[in-house]
Design a protein around this motif. Structure first.
Motif, PDB file in Angstrom:
ATOM      1  N   UNK A 186      34.323  13.980  30.034  1.00 12.16           N
ATOM      2  CA  UNK A 186      33.164  14.190  29.173  1.00 12.16           C
ATOM      3  C   UNK A 186      33.406  15.392  28.270  1.00 12.16           C
ATOM      4  N   UNK A 187      32.938  15.272  27.054  1.00  8.70           N
ATOM      5  CA  UNK A 187      33.157  16.303  26.040  1.00  8.70           C
ATOM      6  C   UNK A 187      32.360  17.570  26.344  1.00  8.70           C
ATOM      7  N   UNK A 188      33.018  18.714  26.141  1.00  5.58           N
ATOM      8  CA  UNK A 188      32.378  20.008  26.237  1.00  5.58           C
ATOM      9  C   UNK A 188      32.791  20.834  25.023  1.00  5.58           C
ATOM     10  N   UNK A 189      31.943  21.721  24.550  1.00  5.64           N
ATOM     11  CA  UNK A 189      32.339  22.566  23.422  1.00  5.64           C
ATOM     12  C   UNK A 189      33.479  23.502  23.834  1.00  5.64           C
ATOM     13  N   UNK A 190      34.388  23.753  22.905  1.00  3.75           N
ATOM     14  CA  UNK A 190      35.540  24.618  23.187  1.00  3.75           C
ATOM     15  C   UNK A 190      35.139  26.073  22.996  1.00  3.75           C
ATOM     16  N   UNK A 191      34.352  26.568  23.937  1.00  4.67           N
ATOM     17  CA  UNK A 191      33.875  27.946  23.895  1.00  4.67           C
ATOM     18  C   UNK A 191      34.433  28.706  25.087  1.00  4.67           C
ATOM     19  N   UNK A 192      34.380  30.027  24.999  1.00  5.52           N
ATOM     20  CA  UNK A 192      34.872  30.854  26.092  1.00  5.52           C
ATOM     21  C   UNK A 192      34.109  30.578  27.375  1.00  5.52           C
ATOM     22  N   UNK A 193      32.801  30.321  27.262  1.00  8.54           N
ATOM     23  CA  UNK A 193      31.987  30.089  28.452  1.00  8.54           C
ATOM     24  C   UNK A 193      32.338  28.777  29.140  1.00  8.54           C
ATOM     25  N   UNK A 194      32.940  27.828  28.401  1.00 13.02           N
ATOM     26  CA  UNK A 194      33.399  26.571  28.996  1.00 13.02           C
ATOM     27  C   UNK A 194      34.842  26.711  29.479  1.00 13.02           C
ATOM     28  N   UNK A 195      35.695  27.326  28.665  1.00 14.04           N
ATOM     29  CA  UNK A 195      37.110  27.428  29.003  1.00 14.04           C
ATOM     30  C   UNK A 195      37.354  28.270  30.257  1.00 14.04           C
ATOM     31  N   UNK A 196      36.692  29.401  30.364  1.00 13.43           N
ATOM     32  CA  UNK A 196      36.979  30.306  31.477  1.00 13.43           C
ATOM     33  C   UNK A 196      36.739  29.659  32.844  1.00 13.43           C
ATOM     34  N   UNK A 197      35.587  29.010  33.070  1.00 15.00           N
ATOM     35  CA  UNK A 197      35.410  28.343  34.373  1.00 15.00           C
ATOM     36  C   UNK A 197      36.452  27.249  34.625  1.00 15.00           C
ATOM     37  N   UNK A 198      36.833  26.514  33.572  1.00 14.21           N
ATOM     38  CA  UNK A 198      37.862  25.488  33.746  1.00 14.21           C
ATOM     39  C   UNK A 198      39.192  26.115  34.146  1.00 14.21           C
ATOM     40  N   UNK A 199      39.532  27.220  33.487  1.00  8.29           N
ATOM     41  CA  UNK A 199      40.794  27.895  33.794  1.00  8.29           C
ATOM     42  C   UNK A 199      40.798  28.466  35.203  1.00  8.29           C
TER      43      UNK A 199
END
Length: 240
Positions: A186-199
């Motif tokens: 599912x699509x998520x915006x490429x923001x720091x708040x999304x990327x950091x938890x994924x990383x």
């Protein structure tokens, strides 16, 4: 706008022995003309480098794509491209599959390029042209799995990513499906708040993908699957 797709990758092998695997990761959907540039503290988590695509000799990813398409007789006339890929994480990347949806200036889909990398450091591109609402099948021309010979054909269902990511690739040999790979997300915006938890949840995701492929290969070998000889790979014109 760039986007992130947290996704699940599944592989189902039906021949010569049944085997399935499931892996969670995340992919980037970007414009290769304008790849995202993250704030300096986050740059180790995502880097888009031209050396990782199309032989690595072009100054940009888009230039490498255009070089390949020109060799195949395709001219996008400057039309937009959507790219789905893994980014470099802490300086390392392994891209089993990068996809490029290529459009003409009006936005109509001209072709899809599937750029495949194997664990031997080789790469190969498949050019898929629309046939009605589907993409035409392509003959397998590249050694990927050590347990399959280079024969058969791929049938790919590759709708351009939207709110959801829903991709399917099947390998057909002698008229029968022997392998299927699916990617769902599912699509998520490429923001720091999304990327950091994924990383944090998927640390060093590109290295994990590379390691997982090797681990599952060892498991298949230990289950008695014979290893096929790897043919000499002849790089495509304009790719390597």
């Amino acid at each position: 706008m760039p986007a992130l797709y947290p996704c699940t990758v599944t592989h189902h092998r039906t021949s010569p022995r049944r085997y399935a695997l499931r892996h969670r990761t995340y992919l980037w959907c970007v414009d290769p003309d304008r790849p995202p540039r993250l704030p300096r503290p986050l740059r180790p988590l995502a880097r888009f480098d031209a050396r990782d695509h199309f032989g690595g000799r072009s100054p940009t990813i888009r230039a490498g794509l255009e070089r390949y398409l020109t060799a195949e007789g395709v001219d996008l006339a400057g039309g937009p491209v959507t790219m789905l890929t893994q980014a470099r994480v802490f300086g390392y990347v392994f891209n089993p599959l990068t996809l490029y949806w290529c459009h003409d200036p009006s936005g109509a889909l001209v072709c899809v390029v599937a750029e495949v990398h194997n664990t031997y450091g080789e790469r190969h591109c498949y050019l898929l042209r629309p046939s009605g609402s589907q993409l035409g099948p392509v003959e397998k021309e590249f050694h990927v799995s050590p347990f399959f010979p280079v024969d058969g054909e791929y049938r790919m269902r590759l709708p351009e990513p939207g709110d959801r990511l829903d991709l399917t690739i099947r390998l057909i040999r002698s008229g029968k499906p022997v392998f299927a790979a699916k990617v769902r997300g599912e699509r998520r915006p490429a923001t720091a708040s999304v990327l950091l938890p994924l990383a944090v949840r998927r640390p060093w995701s590109t290295a994990v993908v590379s390691l997982a492929i090797r681990v599952h290969g060892i498991r298949l070998y230990l289950r008695g699957l014979p290893v096929r000889p790897r043919p000499i790979h002849r790089p495509q014109e304009g790719v390597e």
